[in-house]
Design a protein around this motif. Structure first.
Motif, PDB file in Angstrom:
ATOM      1  N   ILE A  44       0.851  -1.192   0.000  1.00  0.00           N
ATOM      2  CA  ILE A  44       0.000   0.000   0.000  1.00  0.00           C
ATOM      3  C   ILE A  44       0.887   1.241   0.000  1.00  0.00           C
ATOM      4  CG2 ILE A  44      -1.927  -1.123   1.198  1.00  0.00           C
ATOM      5  CD1 ILE A  44      -0.979   0.281   3.778  1.00  0.00           C
ATOM      6  N   SER A  45       0.314   2.357  -0.409  1.00  0.00           N
ATOM      7  CA  SER A  45       1.025   3.625  -0.323  1.00  0.00           C
ATOM      8  C   SER A  45       1.136   4.025   1.135  1.00  0.00           C
ATOM      9  CB  SER A  45       0.259   4.711  -1.092  1.00  0.00           C
ATOM     10  OG  SER A  45       0.805   5.988  -0.784  1.00  0.00           O
ATOM     11  N   LEU A  46       2.309   4.437   1.562  1.00  0.00           N
ATOM     12  CA  LEU A  46       2.523   4.835   2.940  1.00  0.00           C
ATOM     13  C   LEU A  46       2.533   6.351   3.112  1.00  0.00           C
ATOM     14  CD1 LEU A  46       5.222   2.201   3.971  1.00  0.00           C
ATOM     15  CD2 LEU A  46       2.738   2.099   4.237  1.00  0.00           C
ATOM     16  N   THR A  47       2.001   7.049   2.123  1.00  0.00           N
ATOM     17  CA  THR A  47       1.887   8.497   2.181  1.00  0.00           C
ATOM     18  C   THR A  47       0.414   8.871   2.290  1.00  0.00           C
ATOM     19  OG1 THR A  47       3.840   8.696   0.776  1.00  0.00           O
ATOM     20  CG2 THR A  47       2.442  10.646   1.000  1.00  0.00           C
ATOM     21  N   PRO A  48       0.006   9.469   3.413  1.00  0.00           N
ATOM     22  CA  PRO A  48      -1.410   9.816   3.576  1.00  0.00           C
ATOM     23  C   PRO A  48      -1.799  10.987   2.687  1.00  0.00           C
ATOM     24  CG  PRO A  48      -0.152  10.702   5.398  1.00  0.00           C
ATOM     25  CD  PRO A  48       0.803   9.880   4.569  1.00  0.00           C
ATOM     26  N   THR A  49      -3.029  10.990   2.233  1.00  0.00           N
ATOM     27  CA  THR A  49      -3.560  12.144   1.515  1.00  0.00           C
ATOM     28  C   THR A  49      -4.470  12.969   2.420  1.00  0.00           C
ATOM     29  OG1 THR A  49      -5.335  10.775   0.607  1.00  0.00           O
ATOM     30  CG2 THR A  49      -3.403  11.099  -0.771  1.00  0.00           C
ATOM     31  N   LEU A  50      -4.869  12.381   3.548  1.00  0.00           N
ATOM     32  CA  LEU A  50      -5.686  13.065   4.543  1.00  0.00           C
ATOM     33  C   LEU A  50      -4.760  13.562   5.644  1.00  0.00           C
ATOM     34  CD1 LEU A  50      -8.725  13.583   5.368  1.00  0.00           C
ATOM     35  CD2 LEU A  50      -8.522  11.504   6.729  1.00  0.00           C
ATOM     36  N   GLY A  75      -0.462   4.725  10.859  1.00  0.00           N
ATOM     37  CA  GLY A  75      -0.103   3.316  10.937  1.00  0.00           C
ATOM     38  C   GLY A  75      -0.821   2.506   9.877  1.00  0.00           C
ATOM     39  N   ILE A  76      -0.801   1.211  10.057  1.00  0.00           N
ATOM     40  CA  ILE A  76      -1.386   0.269   9.109  1.00  0.00           C
ATOM     41  C   ILE A  76      -2.398  -0.579   9.862  1.00  0.00           C
ATOM     42  CG2 ILE A  76      -0.867  -1.670   7.562  1.00  0.00           C
ATOM     43  CD1 ILE A  76       1.997  -0.388   7.313  1.00  0.00           C
ATOM     44  N   PHE A  77      -3.490  -0.949   9.192  1.00  0.00           N
ATOM     45  CA  PHE A  77      -4.556  -1.704   9.839  1.00  0.00           C
ATOM     46  C   PHE A  77      -5.161  -2.691   8.857  1.00  0.00           C
ATOM     47  CE2 PHE A  77      -9.014  -2.051  11.343  1.00  0.00           C
ATOM     48  CZ  PHE A  77      -8.755  -2.541  12.613  1.00  0.00           C
ATOM     49  N   ASN A  78      -5.343  -3.932   9.307  1.00  0.00           N
ATOM     50  CA  ASN A  78      -6.041  -4.940   8.510  1.00  0.00           C
ATOM     51  C   ASN A  78      -7.534  -4.780   8.790  1.00  0.00           C
ATOM     52  OD1 ASN A  78      -7.130  -7.242   7.326  1.00  0.00           O
ATOM     53  ND2 ASN A  78      -6.235  -8.643   8.806  1.00  0.00           N
ATOM     54  N   VAL A  79      -8.268  -4.275   7.832  1.00  0.00           N
ATOM     55  CA  VAL A  79      -9.691  -4.004   8.058  1.00  0.00           C
ATOM     56  C   VAL A  79     -10.502  -5.280   8.256  1.00  0.00           C
ATOM     57  CG1 VAL A  79      -9.641  -1.767   6.897  1.00  0.00           C
ATOM     58  CG2 VAL A  79     -10.231  -3.801   5.591  1.00  0.00           C
ATOM     59  N   ASN A  80      -9.937  -6.437   7.921  1.00  0.00           N
ATOM     60  CA  ASN A  80     -10.630  -7.710   8.142  1.00  0.00           C
ATOM     61  C   ASN A  80     -10.340  -8.306   9.522  1.00  0.00           C
ATOM     62  OD1 ASN A  80     -11.873  -7.705   5.656  1.00  0.00           O
ATOM     63  ND2 ASN A  80     -10.255  -8.872   4.660  1.00  0.00           N
ATOM     64  N   ALA A  81      -9.460  -7.689  10.288  1.00  0.00           N
ATOM     65  CA  ALA A  81      -9.109  -8.215  11.608  1.00  0.00           C
ATOM     66  C   ALA A  81     -10.343  -8.288  12.500  1.00  0.00           C
ATOM     67  CB  ALA A  81      -8.050  -7.338  12.266  1.00  0.00           C
ATOM     68  N   GLY A  82     -10.540  -9.445  13.115  1.00  0.00           N
ATOM     69  CA  GLY A  82     -11.645  -9.621  14.040  1.00  0.00           C
ATOM     70  C   GLY A  82     -13.002  -9.828  13.403  1.00  0.00           C
ATOM     71  N   ALA A  87      -8.672 -13.301   4.787  1.00  0.00           N
ATOM     72  CA  ALA A  87      -7.887 -12.510   3.836  1.00  0.00           C
ATOM     73  C   ALA A  87      -7.438 -11.206   4.491  1.00  0.00           C
ATOM     74  CB  ALA A  87      -8.714 -12.218   2.590  1.00  0.00           C
ATOM     75  N   LYS A  88      -6.171 -10.874   4.307  1.00  0.00           N
ATOM     76  CA  LYS A  88      -5.631  -9.620   4.838  1.00  0.00           C
ATOM     77  C   LYS A  88      -5.989  -8.478   3.896  1.00  0.00           C
ATOM     78  CE  LYS A  88      -3.185 -11.673   8.116  1.00  0.00           C
ATOM     79  NZ  LYS A  88      -3.452 -11.519   9.528  1.00  0.00           N
ATOM     80  N   ALA A  89      -6.451  -7.378   4.459  1.00  0.00           N
ATOM     81  CA  ALA A  89      -6.792  -6.184   3.681  1.00  0.00           C
ATOM     82  C   ALA A  89      -6.216  -4.984   4.431  1.00  0.00           C
ATOM     83  CB  ALA A  89      -8.299  -6.068   3.502  1.00  0.00           C
ATOM     84  N   TYR A  90      -4.931  -4.705   4.194  1.00  0.00           N
ATOM     85  CA  TYR A  90      -4.250  -3.637   4.914  1.00  0.00           C
ATOM     86  C   TYR A  90      -4.544  -2.279   4.287  1.00  0.00           C
ATOM     87  CZ  TYR A  90      -1.708  -7.180   7.481  1.00  0.00           C
ATOM     88  OH  TYR A  90      -1.386  -8.229   8.293  1.00  0.00           O
ATOM     89  N   LYS A  91      -4.711  -1.291   5.176  1.00  0.00           N
ATOM     90  CA  LYS A  91      -4.953   0.091   4.769  1.00  0.00           C
ATOM     91  C   LYS A  91      -4.052   0.997   5.594  1.00  0.00           C
ATOM     92  CE  LYS A  91      -8.632  -0.897   2.237  1.00  0.00           C
ATOM     93  NZ  LYS A  91      -8.793  -0.626   0.844  1.00  0.00           N
ATOM     94  N   LEU A  92      -3.680   2.130   5.015  1.00  0.00           N
ATOM     95  CA  LEU A  92      -2.978   3.169   5.757  1.00  0.00           C
ATOM     96  C   LEU A  92      -4.029   3.933   6.546  1.00  0.00           C
ATOM     97  CD1 LEU A  92      -0.160   4.499   6.156  1.00  0.00           C
ATOM     98  CD2 LEU A  92      -0.881   6.171   4.432  1.00  0.00           C
ATOM     99  N   VAL A  93      -3.792   4.098   7.847  1.00  0.00           N
ATOM    100  CA  VAL A  93      -4.814   4.696   8.707  1.00  0.00           C
ATOM    101  C   VAL A  93      -4.212   5.721   9.665  1.00  0.00           C
ATOM    102  CG1 VAL A  93      -6.292   2.638   8.662  1.00  0.00           C
ATOM    103  CG2 VAL A  93      -4.604   2.903  10.494  1.00  0.00           C
TER     104      VAL A  93
END
Length: 123
Positions: A44-50, A75-82, A87-93
């Protein structure tokens, strides 16, 4: 034996959804891993736009942070966690927290979409 809770990092950013534990035997010195840290490829891109200030404004609309100091961290977060989805779905958060860490909002660092929130009240 004694143990510790460990956070996972990727490219210097914490992965808020992935942790593991280490224990060390006092008698033998043997170190064991609990919940082996995941070996993942995060593409994923590690540069935030927000901007962080916009992230804080979004978080304040979700949870009342009036009587607490706020901290923020990229940081980074797997939105599918829990969720039961493997399937891992990592997002910059952005993770916005109250001073004791009980109140928090995790939101997308590009779109502002809120992925997780907790108001600090445990039922």
């Amino acid at each position: 034996q004694f143990g510790m809770h460990c956070n996972l990092f990727h490219e210097g950013l914490p992965v808020f959804s992935d942790q593991y534990g280490l224990t060390k035997s006092k008698s033998t010195g043997e170190v064991s891993t609990i919940n082996q840290p995941p070996v993942v490829s995060i593409q994923i891109s590690l540069t935030p736009t927000l901007d962080h200030s916009d992230a804080i404004d979004i978080a304040k609309d979700v949870i009342d942070f009036k009587k607490t100091c706020r901290t923020y961290r990229l940081g980074i977060f797997n939105v599918n966690a829990g969720t039961g989805v493997d399937a891992k779905a990592y997002k910059l958060v952005w993770k916005i927290q109250g001073d004791n860490g009980n109140r928090y909002v995790i939101l997308d660092a590009h779109s502002g979409e809120v992925y997780r929130q907790h108001d600090g009240i445990y039922n």
